[in-house]
Motif scaffolding. Structure first.
Motif, PDB file in Angstrom:
ATOM      1  N   ASP A 197      75.685  43.157  72.061  1.00 53.62           N
ATOM      2  CA  ASP A 197      75.152  42.745  70.777  1.00 53.62           C
ATOM      3  C   ASP A 197      73.770  42.120  70.871  1.00 53.62           C
ATOM      4  O   ASP A 197      73.234  41.606  69.907  1.00 53.62           O
ATOM      5  N   ASP A 198      73.175  42.196  72.046  1.00 51.21           N
ATOM      6  CA  ASP A 198      71.843  41.635  72.254  1.00 51.21           C
ATOM      7  C   ASP A 198      70.826  42.755  72.238  1.00 51.21           C
ATOM      8  O   ASP A 198      70.768  43.571  73.158  1.00 51.21           O
ATOM      9  N   ALA A 199      69.979  42.814  71.199  1.00 47.29           N
ATOM     10  CA  ALA A 199      69.012  43.904  71.057  1.00 47.29           C
ATOM     11  C   ALA A 199      68.000  43.922  72.187  1.00 47.29           C
ATOM     12  O   ALA A 199      67.393  44.948  72.467  1.00 47.29           O
ATOM     13  N   ASP A 200      67.793  42.785  72.826  1.00 50.34           N
ATOM     14  CA  ASP A 200      66.808  42.717  73.898  1.00 50.34           C
ATOM     15  C   ASP A 200      67.456  42.769  75.281  1.00 50.34           C
ATOM     16  O   ASP A 200      66.809  42.498  76.286  1.00 50.34           O
ATOM     17  N   ALA A 201      68.749  43.086  75.336  1.00 50.55           N
ATOM     18  CA  ALA A 201      69.450  43.107  76.617  1.00 50.55           C
ATOM     19  C   ALA A 201      68.786  44.082  77.574  1.00 50.55           C
ATOM     20  O   ALA A 201      68.547  45.232  77.240  1.00 50.55           O
ATOM     21  N   SER A 202      68.496  43.609  78.763  1.00 53.89           N
ATOM     22  CA  SER A 202      67.875  44.443  79.765  1.00 53.89           C
ATOM     23  C   SER A 202      68.939  45.303  80.441  1.00 53.89           C
ATOM     24  O   SER A 202      70.071  44.857  80.636  1.00 53.89           O
ATOM     25  N   PRO A 203      68.616  46.547  80.796  1.00 52.55           N
ATOM     26  CA  PRO A 203      69.606  47.438  81.393  1.00 52.55           C
ATOM     27  C   PRO A 203      69.992  47.052  82.815  1.00 52.55           C
ATOM     28  O   PRO A 203      71.018  47.488  83.308  1.00 52.55           O
ATOM     29  N   VAL A 204      69.159  46.255  83.469  1.00 59.06           N
ATOM     30  CA  VAL A 204      69.415  45.874  84.854  1.00 59.06           C
ATOM     31  C   VAL A 204      69.306  44.356  84.991  1.00 59.06           C
ATOM     32  O   VAL A 204      68.332  43.769  84.529  1.00 59.06           O
ATOM     33  N   PRO A 205      70.268  43.706  85.600  1.00 60.91           N
ATOM     34  CA  PRO A 205      70.192  42.248  85.786  1.00 60.91           C
ATOM     35  C   PRO A 205      68.902  41.849  86.494  1.00 60.91           C
ATOM     36  O   PRO A 205      68.511  42.454  87.500  1.00 60.91           O
ATOM     37  N   GLY A 206      68.226  40.863  85.951  1.00 60.14           N
ATOM     38  CA  GLY A 206      66.989  40.391  86.559  1.00 60.14           C
ATOM     39  C   GLY A 206      65.767  41.197  86.169  1.00 60.14           C
ATOM     40  O   GLY A 206      64.654  40.894  86.612  1.00 60.14           O
ATOM     41  N   TYR A 207      65.953  42.210  85.345  1.00 56.85           N
ATOM     42  CA  TYR A 207      64.833  43.050  84.920  1.00 56.85           C
ATOM     43  C   TYR A 207      64.669  42.950  83.404  1.00 56.85           C
ATOM     44  O   TYR A 207      65.603  43.223  82.648  1.00 56.85           O
ATOM     45  N   ASP A 208      63.499  42.559  82.966  1.00 55.78           N
ATOM     46  CA  ASP A 208      63.213  42.430  81.537  1.00 55.78           C
ATOM     47  C   ASP A 208      62.262  43.541  81.130  1.00 55.78           C
ATOM     48  O   ASP A 208      61.065  43.501  81.442  1.00 55.78           O
ATOM     49  N   TRP A 209      62.772  44.525  80.446  1.00 59.23           N
ATOM     50  CA  TRP A 209      61.930  45.682  80.103  1.00 59.23           C
ATOM     51  C   TRP A 209      60.860  45.365  79.077  1.00 59.23           C
ATOM     52  O   TRP A 209      59.926  46.125  78.886  1.00 59.23           O
ATOM     53  N   ARG A 210      60.955  44.212  78.429  1.00 61.58           N
ATOM     54  CA  ARG A 210      59.915  43.812  77.473  1.00 61.58           C
ATOM     55  C   ARG A 210      58.632  43.366  78.172  1.00 61.58           C
ATOM     56  O   ARG A 210      57.571  43.316  77.557  1.00 61.58           O
ATOM     57  N   ALA A 242      73.410  59.371  84.930  1.00 65.08           N
ATOM     58  CA  ALA A 242      74.382  58.567  84.199  1.00 65.08           C
ATOM     59  C   ALA A 242      75.277  57.837  85.182  1.00 65.08           C
ATOM     60  O   ALA A 242      76.484  57.996  85.184  1.00 65.08           O
ATOM     61  N   ALA A 243      74.676  57.047  86.041  1.00 66.60           N
ATOM     62  CA  ALA A 243      75.435  56.322  87.053  1.00 66.60           C
ATOM     63  C   ALA A 243      76.240  55.207  86.416  1.00 66.60           C
ATOM     64  O   ALA A 243      75.827  54.604  85.440  1.00 66.60           O
ATOM     65  N   GLN A 244      77.388  54.914  87.000  1.00 69.21           N
ATOM     66  CA  GLN A 244      78.258  53.870  86.467  1.00 69.21           C
ATOM     67  C   GLN A 244      77.748  52.506  86.873  1.00 69.21           C
ATOM     68  O   GLN A 244      77.077  52.327  87.855  1.00 69.21           O
ATOM     69  N   GLY A 245      78.084  51.466  86.058  1.00 67.49           N
ATOM     70  CA  GLY A 245      77.770  50.173  86.577  1.00 67.49           C
ATOM     71  C   GLY A 245      77.646  48.964  85.739  1.00 67.49           C
ATOM     72  O   GLY A 245      78.622  48.414  85.354  1.00 67.49           O
ATOM     73  N   CYS A 258      61.773  57.967  88.246  1.00 66.20           N
ATOM     74  CA  CYS A 258      62.793  57.299  89.082  1.00 66.20           C
ATOM     75  C   CYS A 258      63.158  55.941  88.470  1.00 66.20           C
ATOM     76  O   CYS A 258      62.998  54.889  89.103  1.00 66.20           O
ATOM     77  N   TYR A 259      63.637  55.979  87.237  1.00 69.22           N
ATOM     78  CA  TYR A 259      63.916  54.738  86.515  1.00 69.22           C
ATOM     79  C   TYR A 259      64.870  53.824  87.279  1.00 69.22           C
ATOM     80  O   TYR A 259      64.764  52.598  87.202  1.00 69.22           O
ATOM     81  N   HIS A 260      65.784  54.419  88.012  1.00 67.72           N
ATOM     82  CA  HIS A 260      66.725  53.620  88.797  1.00 67.72           C
ATOM     83  C   HIS A 260      66.028  52.866  89.919  1.00 67.72           C
ATOM     84  O   HIS A 260      66.547  51.878  90.425  1.00 67.72           O
ATOM     85  N   ARG A 261      64.846  53.316  90.309  1.00 67.17           N
ATOM     86  CA  ARG A 261      64.076  52.650  91.358  1.00 67.17           C
ATOM     87  C   ARG A 261      63.111  51.613  90.781  1.00 67.17           C
ATOM     88  O   ARG A 261      63.026  50.487  91.270  1.00 67.17           O
ATOM     89  N   ILE A 262      62.363  51.997  89.742  1.00 70.42           N
ATOM     90  CA  ILE A 262      61.312  51.096  89.263  1.00 70.42           C
ATOM     91  C   ILE A 262      61.892  49.833  88.628  1.00 70.42           C
ATOM     92  O   ILE A 262      61.241  48.789  88.627  1.00 70.42           O
ATOM     93  N   THR A 263      63.105  49.900  88.095  1.00 69.05           N
ATOM     94  CA  THR A 263      63.726  48.703  87.530  1.00 69.05           C
ATOM     95  C   THR A 263      64.234  47.762  88.625  1.00 69.05           C
ATOM     96  O   THR A 263      64.660  46.643  88.326  1.00 69.05           O
ATOM     97  N   LYS A 264      64.160  48.225  89.863  1.00 71.10           N
ATOM     98  CA  LYS A 264      64.520  47.389  91.010  1.00 71.10           C
ATOM     99  C   LYS A 264      63.289  46.975  91.817  1.00 71.10           C
ATOM    100  O   LYS A 264      63.412  46.447  92.922  1.00 71.10           O
ATOM    101  N   GLY A 265      62.096  47.259  91.276  1.00 69.15           N
ATOM    102  CA  GLY A 265      60.866  46.875  91.968  1.00 69.15           C
ATOM    103  C   GLY A 265      60.391  47.880  92.989  1.00 69.15           C
ATOM    104  O   GLY A 265      59.473  47.588  93.771  1.00 69.15           O
ATOM    105  N   LEU A 319      71.527  53.019  79.748  1.00 69.09           N
ATOM    106  CA  LEU A 319      70.570  52.374  80.629  1.00 69.09           C
ATOM    107  C   LEU A 319      71.255  51.391  81.571  1.00 69.09           C
ATOM    108  O   LEU A 319      70.827  51.210  82.708  1.00 69.09           O
ATOM    109  N   ARG A 320      72.329  50.764  81.113  1.00 69.87           N
ATOM    110  CA  ARG A 320      73.080  49.893  82.015  1.00 69.87           C
ATOM    111  C   ARG A 320      73.698  50.713  83.147  1.00 69.87           C
ATOM    112  O   ARG A 320      73.693  50.306  84.300  1.00 69.87           O
TER     113      ARG A 320
END
Length: 281
Positions: free
Chosen positions: A48-61, A39-42, A216-223, A16-17
């Motif tokens: 080690d953070d179970a709640d780590a969001s895949p995209v900076p500034g995006y909280d999937w919770r 599977a884009a790089q990045g 389009c998960y790569h889009r919706i996580t960017k708003g 997801l990252r």
């Protein structure tokens, strides 16, 4: 098999990252190779953070995504299909689709609908190309009692059968409700293709993996909106956050008598329809 619902799985977080990190590239042009399949790089995050969001500034919770289709508005222009192909590097032919549109036509004196889609040979011939899609005007001389178009896509089920049958955990559900595929781990067994009751998955022969709509998960996580929603000229496709009561999808569900496809399967789809009848499944 690792529990597909476990957001702390290292492989899934890594995927997801990478997926989120490829958002900029995916929005400006087609990705190549494995990246074209999601599977884009990045982007780095704390492994080690179970709640780590895949995209900076995006909280999937904080999100739970949903999709709506208003069949009373769809005009069958197929711009959504073409946009999806371009955005997600889906094979450029008339046989592989992440989203598609079906036409239902009731002729005078017939009880059952006649159904076709852009994959129909007559429609392919009408378009003149396997990269551009049209519905042939095959009923121009017929007595049509009723006709409508129905966009279809992955239903991103709450209880997805595809996730249950994957032997390696390559397909799984994210914390915000999207069912995705990590093509790095997919072994091409096609169990998920067979398990999906909606026919929403296909096998990509070139890469040897299964594929499907990922909203389009790569889009919706960017708003951004999914590509198909963004290009629809009549607003037949609706997308939004179910946790936001004022989002387009929440209003769509609240203000309409919606239904889902094949509720008897127990998959609990998260694509909601308006304007369809019993023939649609």
């Amino acid at each position: 098999m690792t529990d597909p619902s476990d957001p702390s799985g290292k492989a899934r977080r890594e995927f997801l990252r990478r997926l989120g990190g490829g958002a900029a590239a995916a929005c400006t042009g087609a990705l190549a190779g494995a990246g074209a399949l999601g599977a884009a790089q990045g982007v780095e995050a704390k492994a080690d953070d179970a709640d780590a969001s895949p995209v900076p500034g995006y909280d999937w919770r904080k999100h739970r995504w949903g999709f709506g289709v208003d069949a009373t508005k769809c005009i069958g222009c197929l711009r959504c299909v073409e946009a999806c192909k371009r955005e997600n590097s889906v094979p450029g032919d008339a046989h592989h689709f992440r989203t598609w549109v079906e036409r239902y036509v009731y002729l005078e004196g017939e009880e059952r609908a006649r159904i076709d889609s852009q994959q129909d040979p007559v429609n392919i011939a009408a378009s003149g190309s396997e990269r551009e899609y049209r519905f042939a005007n095959r009923y121009k001389d017929a007595k049509v009692e009723k006709a409508f178009f129905v966009p279809k896509l992955c239903n991103h089920c709450t209880h997805p059968a595809c996730v249950q049958v994957c032997p390696v955990g390559a397909t799984y559900k994210t914390e915000d409700g999207v069912v995705v595929i990590d093509h790095k781990y997919c072994i091409g067994c096609r169990y998920c293709v067979q398990a999906c009751p909606y026919g929403a998955r296909f096998f990509n022969e070139e890469h040897g993996v299964s594929d499907k709509c990922e909203w389009c998960y790569h889009r919706i996580t960017k708003g951004l909106l999914p590509a198909c929603v963004e290009v629809c000229p009549v607003g037949a496709r609706v997308f939004g956050d179910l946790k936001d009561r004022q989002s387009p999808i929440s209003l769509f569900i609240r203000n309409n008598r919606v239904q889902v496809l094949k509720p008897e399967t127990g998959n609990a789809p998260n694509v909601y329809y308006v304007g369809i009848d019993k023939e649609v499944s």
